[in-house]
Design a protein around this motif. Structure first.
Motif, PDB file in Angstrom:
ATOM      1  N   LEU A  47     110.622 -15.429   0.239  1.00  0.00           N
ATOM      2  CA  LEU A  47     111.708 -15.977   1.920  1.00  0.00           C
ATOM      3  C   LEU A  47     112.038 -17.139   1.123  1.00  0.00           C
ATOM      4  O   LEU A  47     113.447 -17.127   1.180  1.00  0.00           O
ATOM      5  N   ASN A  48     111.730 -17.466   0.031  1.00  0.00           N
ATOM      6  CA  ASN A  48     112.372 -19.077  -0.390  1.00  0.00           C
ATOM      7  C   ASN A  48     113.816 -17.790  -1.727  1.00  0.00           C
ATOM      8  O   ASN A  48     114.273 -19.539  -1.466  1.00  0.00           O
ATOM      9  N   LEU A  68     113.347  -9.561  11.465  1.00  0.00           N
ATOM     10  CA  LEU A  68     113.656  -8.738  11.441  1.00  0.00           C
ATOM     11  C   LEU A  68     112.618  -7.510  10.482  1.00  0.00           C
ATOM     12  O   LEU A  68     111.992  -6.648  10.624  1.00  0.00           O
ATOM     13  N   HIS A  69     111.171  -8.194  10.327  1.00  0.00           N
ATOM     14  CA  HIS A  69     109.843  -7.851   9.288  1.00  0.00           C
ATOM     15  C   HIS A  69     109.489  -7.071  10.990  1.00  0.00           C
ATOM     16  O   HIS A  69     109.133  -5.759  11.088  1.00  0.00           O
ATOM     17  N   ARG A  76     107.275  -5.355   4.520  1.00  0.00           N
ATOM     18  CA  ARG A  76     106.661  -6.611   2.924  1.00  0.00           C
ATOM     19  C   ARG A  76     105.491  -6.552   1.714  1.00  0.00           C
ATOM     20  O   ARG A  76     104.860  -5.660   2.835  1.00  0.00           O
ATOM     21  N   GLU A  77     105.397  -6.484   0.657  1.00  0.00           N
ATOM     22  CA  GLU A  77     104.454  -5.870   0.357  1.00  0.00           C
ATOM     23  C   GLU A  77     103.153  -6.384   0.942  1.00  0.00           C
ATOM     24  O   GLU A  77     103.204  -7.212   1.111  1.00  0.00           O
ATOM     25  N   LEU A  85     113.926  -3.369   2.128  1.00  0.00           N
ATOM     26  CA  LEU A  85     114.529  -2.590   3.021  1.00  0.00           C
ATOM     27  C   LEU A  85     113.523  -2.364   4.238  1.00  0.00           C
ATOM     28  O   LEU A  85     112.832  -1.549   3.103  1.00  0.00           O
ATOM     29  N   GLY A  86     113.305  -2.525   5.470  1.00  0.00           N
ATOM     30  CA  GLY A  86     112.243  -1.077   6.083  1.00  0.00           C
ATOM     31  C   GLY A  86     112.372  -0.044   6.665  1.00  0.00           C
ATOM     32  O   GLY A  86     113.409   0.490   5.995  1.00  0.00           O
TER      33      GLY A  86
END
Length: 274
Positions: A47-48, A68-69, A76-77, A85-86
Motif C-alpha cells: 500500500l505504501n 478496489l479490493h 491481495r496476497e 490486479l484482481g
C-alpha cells in the motif's frame, strides 16, 4: 515540475492532474492506481508503494485500494500485504475482448511482409511499462537479423517497436512512462532524453527508422498499430542489415507496412474494437 499548492507534482500525481476532466478527478485517480499496480503486477505492490507513486496520502490510498479490493479490481496476497490486479478485471477483459488475439489478427500481415520484403518481421505489444515481443516471422533473405526473441520484454522506448508504441500514446502518459523507466534505460545504453528525441523524430517523420538496440550493423523500421481512437494496440517492426536497409529500401518497406497495417486496422474494426 509543476506545483500543486506549493508542493512539487511529479509522476502519477501529475498524470491525474493533467488527464482528469473537470469533476472526474476520482475516476482518473482510480484508473491511475490500477495502472500503477498493473505496471508492477508480477511482484505485487504494498500500500505504501502505491501511495508513494500515486502522490497520495496513505489514508487516501488505503481508502481507494480497499474499495478496489472489495469489488474485485484488486487482489491481495493471503500471506502478505502485496496487491495485484484482481479477477474482475480479467472477467471484464474477456467480455470486452473475447476474440482479440493480436498474434492471430496480425499473422497474415506479418507473413505477407516477410514474404514480400524478405526480412524479419516482429510484433510488439504493450505490457505495463514494457513492450513485449509476441511474434516473429523470418523472411527469405539469407542473412537473418533476429535482434529480439519472442517473449523478450524491454522498457517502453527501447527498440523500434517499443518506441513506436510509446510515440502513439498521449503526451502526458508518454512523459510519465519515460519518467518511470528512466532508471532502466542505461542498461540498454540509452537515456530518457534519447527516448524523448526518438519520439520527436517518429512524430515528425511518421515512422521509426533507426539502428537496432543490439547492433549498429542492423537497421529497424517500425510503425504503430492503432485503432480508430488512436489507441496503440501494438507495433510492427522489420529489421535488416544496415547495408540492405538503405533509405530507399526503408521507404519501400514502410509503404508495404502501411498497407498491411491498414488491413490489420480494418480487422480490428470488424471485430468491434476501437
Amino acid at each position: 515540475m509543476e506545483e500543486n499548492n506549493g508542493a512539487p507534482r511529479t509522476g502519477w500525481e501529475r498524470y491525474v492532474a493533467d488527464a482528469a476532466p473537470q469533476g472526474a478527478l476520482g475516476t482518473v485517480r482510480i484508473a491511475a492506481l490500477l495502472r500503477i499496480v498493473a505496471a508492477h503486477n508480477a511482484a505485487g505492490m504494498k500500500l505504501n508503494e502505491i501511495a508513494r507513486l500515486a502522490g497520495l496520502e496513505q489514508s487516501t490510498a488505503h481508502r481507494i485500494v480497499t474499495a478496489l479490493h472489495s469489488v474485485g479490481f484488486l487482489a491481495r496476497e493471503e500471506n502478505g500485504r502485496r496487491y495485484h490486479l484482481g479477477p474482475l478485471l480479467f472477467e471484464l477483459f474477456t467480455t470486452a475482448f473475447p476474440h482479440f488475439n493480436p498474434v492471430e489478427i496480425c499473422e497474415p500481415a506479418m507473413t505477407a511482409l516477410a514474404s514480400r520484403m524478405g526480412d524479419t518481421v516482429y510484433l510488439s505489444v504493450r505490457n505495463g511499462l514494457d513492450s513485449l515481443c509476441v511474434a516473429r516471422r523470418e523472411g527469405s533473405f539469407p542473412i537473418r537479423t533476429c535482434t529480439v526473441e519472442v517473449g523478450q520484454r524491454r522498457p517502453l522506448g527501447v527498440g523500434a517497436g517499443s518506441l513506436a508504441i510509446l510515440s502513439a500514446l498521449p503526451d502526458t502518459e508518454a512523459r510519465l512512462i519515460i519518467e518511470q523507466c528512466a532508471p532502466r534505460y542505461p542498461d540498454f545504453g540509452m537515456t530518457a532524453q534519447n527516448v524523448i528525441d526518438g519520439i520527436a523524430r517518429m512524430r515528425e517523420n511518421g515512422h521509426i527508422y533507426q539502428e537496432a538496440v543490439t547492433s549498429s550493423d542492423v537497421m529497424a523500421v517500425s510503425l504503430p498499430i492503432t485503432g480508430r481512437t488512436g489507441h496503440p494496440y501494438g507495433a510492427l517492426s522489420i529489421t535488416a542489415t544496415a547495408s540492405r536497409m538503405t533509405p530507399e529500401h526503408a521507404r519501400e518497406t514502410i509503404d508495404a507496412m502501411h498497407k498491411e497495417i491498414a488491413a490489420i486496422q480494418d480487422r480490428i474494426s470488424d471485430l468491434g474494437y476501437v
